[in-house]
Motif scaffolding. Structure first.
Motif, PDB file in Angstrom:
ATOM      1  N   VAL A 173     -16.374 -22.299 -15.880  1.00 48.06           N
ATOM      2  CA  VAL A 173     -17.752 -21.996 -16.267  1.00 48.06           C
ATOM      3  C   VAL A 173     -18.247 -20.749 -15.548  1.00 48.06           C
ATOM      4  O   VAL A 173     -18.882 -19.870 -16.149  1.00 48.06           O
ATOM      5  CB  VAL A 173     -18.671 -23.198 -15.979  1.00 48.06           C
ATOM      6  N   GLU A 174     -17.955 -20.635 -14.256  1.00 45.72           N
ATOM      7  CA  GLU A 174     -18.382 -19.467 -13.486  1.00 45.72           C
ATOM      8  C   GLU A 174     -17.684 -18.206 -13.985  1.00 45.72           C
ATOM      9  O   GLU A 174     -18.295 -17.123 -14.065  1.00 45.72           O
ATOM     10  CB  GLU A 174     -18.089 -19.681 -12.001  1.00 45.72           C
ATOM     11  N   ARG A 177     -19.313 -16.978 -17.065  1.00 46.36           N
ATOM     12  CA  ARG A 177     -20.596 -16.376 -16.721  1.00 46.36           C
ATOM     13  C   ARG A 177     -20.405 -14.932 -16.242  1.00 46.36           C
ATOM     14  O   ARG A 177     -21.140 -14.024 -16.642  1.00 46.36           O
ATOM     15  CB  ARG A 177     -21.278 -17.211 -15.638  1.00 46.36           C
ATOM     16  N   ARG A 178     -19.396 -14.718 -15.411  1.00 36.02           N
ATOM     17  CA  ARG A 178     -19.132 -13.380 -14.882  1.00 36.02           C
ATOM     18  C   ARG A 178     -18.518 -12.449 -15.919  1.00 36.02           C
ATOM     19  O   ARG A 178     -18.603 -11.226 -15.772  1.00 36.02           O
ATOM     20  CB  ARG A 178     -18.227 -13.489 -13.659  1.00 36.02           C
ATOM     21  N   ASN A 180     -19.466 -12.361 -19.056  1.00 31.72           N
ATOM     22  CA  ASN A 180     -20.395 -12.405 -20.174  1.00 31.72           C
ATOM     23  C   ASN A 180     -20.419 -11.107 -20.973  1.00 31.72           C
ATOM     24  O   ASN A 180     -20.654 -11.113 -22.184  1.00 31.72           O
ATOM     25  CB  ASN A 180     -21.799 -12.731 -19.675  1.00 31.72           C
ATOM     26  N   SER A 258     -22.014 -26.504 -14.136  1.00 29.60           N
ATOM     27  CA  SER A 258     -22.609 -25.220 -14.504  1.00 29.60           C
ATOM     28  C   SER A 258     -23.592 -24.704 -13.459  1.00 29.60           C
ATOM     29  O   SER A 258     -24.236 -23.668 -13.666  1.00 29.60           O
ATOM     30  CB  SER A 258     -23.317 -25.336 -15.855  1.00 29.60           C
ATOM     31  N   ARG A 260     -25.152 -22.680 -10.773  1.00 29.68           N
ATOM     32  CA  ARG A 260     -24.838 -21.312 -10.367  1.00 29.68           C
ATOM     33  C   ARG A 260     -24.500 -21.215  -8.879  1.00 29.68           C
ATOM     34  O   ARG A 260     -23.607 -20.454  -8.482  1.00 29.68           O
ATOM     35  CB  ARG A 260     -26.020 -20.378 -10.697  1.00 29.68           C
ATOM     36  N   LYS A 264     -20.951 -19.848  -7.553  1.00 32.49           N
ATOM     37  CA  LYS A 264     -20.874 -18.678  -6.670  1.00 32.49           C
ATOM     38  C   LYS A 264     -20.190 -19.026  -5.355  1.00 32.49           C
ATOM     39  O   LYS A 264     -19.370 -18.255  -4.832  1.00 32.49           O
ATOM     40  CB  LYS A 264     -22.269 -18.115  -6.405  1.00 32.49           C
TER      41      LYS A 264
END
Length: 280
Positions: A173-174, A177-178, A180, A258, A260, A264
């Protein structure tokens, strides 16, 4: 531009069947693993398809080996469309690698993080390239013991397995996100109970019990490979940027996976662990 796929753990079990399925679809396939004899046997079984298969020998529990293997890959290939992380281990007791990491964490999670990071530029060449983590996605309970990851003393064995599998979900998931701003798709997958050699570390009694009570639901390696092949090849998933799957069923992504801050923190800790090894 040739279609290229990389499958870790591709000499045995699900990884081998995934590699074979991708070869049959016309891909140039690279497999990474420790066992050269198994790779040779696999190639011998493929007939003409073996001309499109490359084996890179590497112990993926070691980060320096991951770096060396990726360097060898990059010498031969300028792009990568599909990355399937299938290599994994099950340990009943806590063990450390020669680099000082808990074996399951290093093999089942951290090597995937590092190998993916090193190959992102190659993946970004292909529109809708796909990264697939084969783990136990969607299990209800999970926790990353951040206080025990570096020079830890407690977490290992089956608890270590659960931690690594949960980390794969958070990482997937991370990562999405990165990424995107790219078109790379990121998936994590629970293929179900599959009869492969990864269970060889379990006590014989547990293996016998599983064979008796779960016989009807245990898949062959070939059947277990259907879900990762679906994630790798299905046109229906072209615009699905991120997903956790149980076999071919897309799961809701829980809030903890999910989160954040957790994503991180996992990313930063993973980078720190790798840097400490590679820089020494």
């Amino acid at each position: 531009m040739n279609k290229t796929a990389l499958v870790t753990g591709g000499t045995d079990g699900i990884g081998r069947e995934v590699a074979k399925g991708l070869l049959e679809k016309g891909y140039q396939v690279v497999i990474m693993g420790r066992n050269e004899a198994k790779a040779h046997d696999f190639m011998q079984s493929l007939g003409k398809l073996s001309s499109n298969l490359t084996f890179i020998q590497a112990d993926l529990s070691l980060m320096k080996e991951v770096k060396r293997a990726v360097a060898l890959f990059k010498e031969q290939y300028s792009s990568l469309e599909i990355l399937v992380h299938s290599a994994g281990v099950i340990k009943t007791k806590r063990e450390l690698t020669s680099e000082g990491l808990e074996v399951t964490w290093a093999t089942d999670y951290l090597s995937r993080f590092y190998l993916t990071e090193l190959l992102l530029t190659h993946l970004n060449v292909f529109p809708h390239a796909r990264i697939i983590n084969i783990a136990a996605s969607g299990t209800k309970n999970g926790k990353i013991h951040f206080d025990d990851l570096i020079q830890g003393r407690k977490i290992g064995g089956m608890r270590g397995l659960g931690q690594a599998q949960y980390a794969n979900d958070v990482f997937t998931v991370e990562l999405a996100r990165r990424l995107n701003a790219t078109s790379i798709n990121c998936y994590a997958l629970n293929p179900g109970a599959v009869d492969t050699n990864i269970r060889r570390e379990l006590p014989p009694l547990i293996i016998r019990v599983m064979s008796v009570f779960f016989r009807s639901s245990v898949l062959t390696a070939k059947d277990g490979a259907r879900a990762p092949l679906y994630l790798a090849l299905s046109k229906d998933l072209k615009n699905t940027r991120v997903g956790l799957f149980n076999r071919m069923k897309k799961l809701p992504i829980s809030k903890d996976r999910s989160n954040r801050d957790t994503g991180k923190k996992l990313w930063d800790v993973s980078k720190k662990m790798i840097d400490q090894i590679i820089d020494n």
